[in-house]
Design a protein around this motif. Structure first.
Motif, PDB file in Angstrom:
ATOM      1  N   ARG A  32       5.220  13.397   9.690  1.00 22.75           N
ATOM      2  CA  ARG A  32       6.349  13.144   8.786  1.00 22.75           C
ATOM      3  C   ARG A  32       5.975  12.084   7.758  1.00 22.75           C
ATOM      4  N   VAL A  33       5.349  11.005   8.209  1.00 20.89           N
ATOM      5  CA  VAL A  33       4.939   9.944   7.293  1.00 20.89           C
ATOM      6  C   VAL A  33       3.903  10.483   6.306  1.00 20.89           C
ATOM      7  N   GLU A  41       5.732   4.923   4.766  1.00 24.91           N
ATOM      8  CA  GLU A  41       6.293   4.672   6.097  1.00 24.91           C
ATOM      9  C   GLU A  41       7.720   4.136   5.976  1.00 24.91           C
ATOM     10  N   GLU A  42       7.914   3.195   5.077  1.00 24.50           N
ATOM     11  CA  GLU A  42       9.243   2.605   4.895  1.00 24.50           C
ATOM     12  C   GLU A  42      10.230   3.624   4.328  1.00 24.50           C
ATOM     13  N   VAL A  43       9.781   4.485   3.421  1.00 20.84           N
ATOM     14  CA  VAL A  43      10.648   5.549   2.899  1.00 20.84           C
ATOM     15  C   VAL A  43      11.042   6.489   4.041  1.00 20.84           C
ATOM     16  N   ALA A  44      10.097   6.842   4.891  1.00 21.23           N
ATOM     17  CA  ALA A  44      10.386   7.719   6.029  1.00 21.23           C
ATOM     18  C   ALA A  44      11.407   7.085   6.965  1.00 21.23           C
ATOM     19  N   VAL A  45      11.285   5.795   7.191  1.00 23.24           N
ATOM     20  CA  VAL A  45      12.244   5.075   8.031  1.00 23.24           C
ATOM     21  C   VAL A  45      13.642   5.175   7.428  1.00 23.24           C
ATOM     22  N   ARG A  46      13.734   4.965   6.126  1.00 18.03           N
ATOM     23  CA  ARG A  46      15.049   4.995   5.475  1.00 18.03           C
ATOM     24  C   ARG A  46      15.607   6.410   5.385  1.00 18.03           C
ATOM     25  N   GLU A  47      14.737   7.395   5.254  1.00 20.45           N
ATOM     26  CA  GLU A  47      15.202   8.789   5.217  1.00 20.45           C
ATOM     27  C   GLU A  47      15.785   9.227   6.552  1.00 20.45           C
ATOM     28  N   THR A  48      15.126   8.829   7.611  1.00 20.77           N
ATOM     29  CA  THR A  48      15.511   9.312   8.933  1.00 20.77           C
ATOM     30  C   THR A  48      16.489   8.397   9.653  1.00 20.77           C
ATOM     31  N   GLY A  49      16.485   7.122   9.301  1.00 22.61           N
ATOM     32  CA  GLY A  49      17.308   6.162  10.016  1.00 22.61           C
ATOM     33  C   GLY A  49      16.733   5.792  11.371  1.00 22.61           C
ATOM     34  N   SER A  97       4.076  13.644  -0.847  1.00 24.03           N
ATOM     35  CA  SER A  97       5.072  13.904  -1.892  1.00 24.03           C
ATOM     36  C   SER A  97       5.213  12.714  -2.836  1.00 24.03           C
ATOM     37  N   LEU A  98       5.103  11.498  -2.310  1.00 24.62           N
ATOM     38  CA  LEU A  98       5.136  10.326  -3.190  1.00 24.62           C
ATOM     39  C   LEU A  98       3.925  10.330  -4.116  1.00 24.62           C
ATOM     40  N   TYR A  99       2.762  10.563  -3.541  1.00 24.25           N
ATOM     41  CA  TYR A  99       1.516  10.511  -4.309  1.00 24.25           C
ATOM     42  C   TYR A  99       1.474  11.564  -5.419  1.00 24.25           C
ATOM     43  N   HIS A 100       1.856  12.789  -5.098  1.00 30.72           N
ATOM     44  CA  HIS A 100       1.706  13.887  -6.052  1.00 30.72           C
ATOM     45  C   HIS A 100       2.907  14.094  -6.972  1.00 30.72           C
ATOM     46  N   ASP A 101       4.091  13.673  -6.562  1.00 35.88           N
ATOM     47  CA  ASP A 101       5.280  13.981  -7.350  1.00 35.88           C
ATOM     48  C   ASP A 101       6.028  12.734  -7.804  1.00 35.88           C
ATOM     49  N   THR A 110       0.863  -1.172   0.000  1.00 39.41           N
ATOM     50  CA  THR A 110       0.000   0.000   0.000  1.00 39.41           C
ATOM     51  C   THR A 110       0.903   1.226   0.000  1.00 39.41           C
ATOM     52  N   LEU A 111       0.419   2.314  -0.581  1.00 36.59           N
ATOM     53  CA  LEU A 111       1.230   3.529  -0.587  1.00 36.59           C
ATOM     54  C   LEU A 111       1.517   4.018   0.835  1.00 36.59           C
ATOM     55  N   PRO A 112       0.562   3.915   1.780  1.00 33.34           N
ATOM     56  CA  PRO A 112       0.904   4.297   3.153  1.00 33.34           C
ATOM     57  C   PRO A 112       2.054   3.460   3.736  1.00 33.34           C
TER      58      PRO A 112
END
Length: 120
Positions: A83-84, A65-73, A90-94, A59-61
């Motif tokens: 943040r999520v 969440e996983e992208v946020a984890v990898r961005e922040t560590g 940003s993922l959805y629109h861009d 799912t996109l959510p």
């Protein structure tokens, strides 16, 4: 988490490695430029990395969440819902539309489901 900034020699080594690989690639200059354009944004690279890691629909959510984890560590429990949500928007629109248009990912808007396409 603080990342060590890349050194100039790291960048040089990476560029030389990419150039070595491009020599054996049959891609046209416009194709290479488009590929680098898609990879120029860290969030797009992280989304592609997430989708390659899982190798199945998310799912996109969940992907956000996983992208946020990898961005922040940080662990997901230490990342704010705001943040999520910002990553999701940003993922959805861009980022997701660009990767779908490129044929790298597929997106089922009705189910809010992202799937690897060319990443298989």
């Amino acid at each position: 988490m603080t990342a060590t900034p890349p050194t100039e020699s790291d960048c040089v080594e990476f560029v030389l490695a990419v150039l070595d690989n491009l020599e054996s690639c049959e891609a046209s200059a416009p194709t290479v430029n488009r590929a680098f354009g898609l990879l120029s944004d860290q969030r797009r690279r992280l989304l592609l990395e997430v989708m390659r890691t899982y190798g199945e629909s998310l799912t996109l959510p969940d992907a956000a969440e996983e992208v946020a984890v990898r961005e922040t560590g940080c662990k997901v429990t230490n990342i704010s819902a705001e943040r999520v949500h910002e990553v999701y928007i940003s993922l959805y629109h861009d980022h997701l539309p660009r990767l779908v248009d490129a044929g790298l990912l597929e997106y089922d808007q009705e189910r809010d489901l992202v799937s690897p396409a060319a990443l298989r």
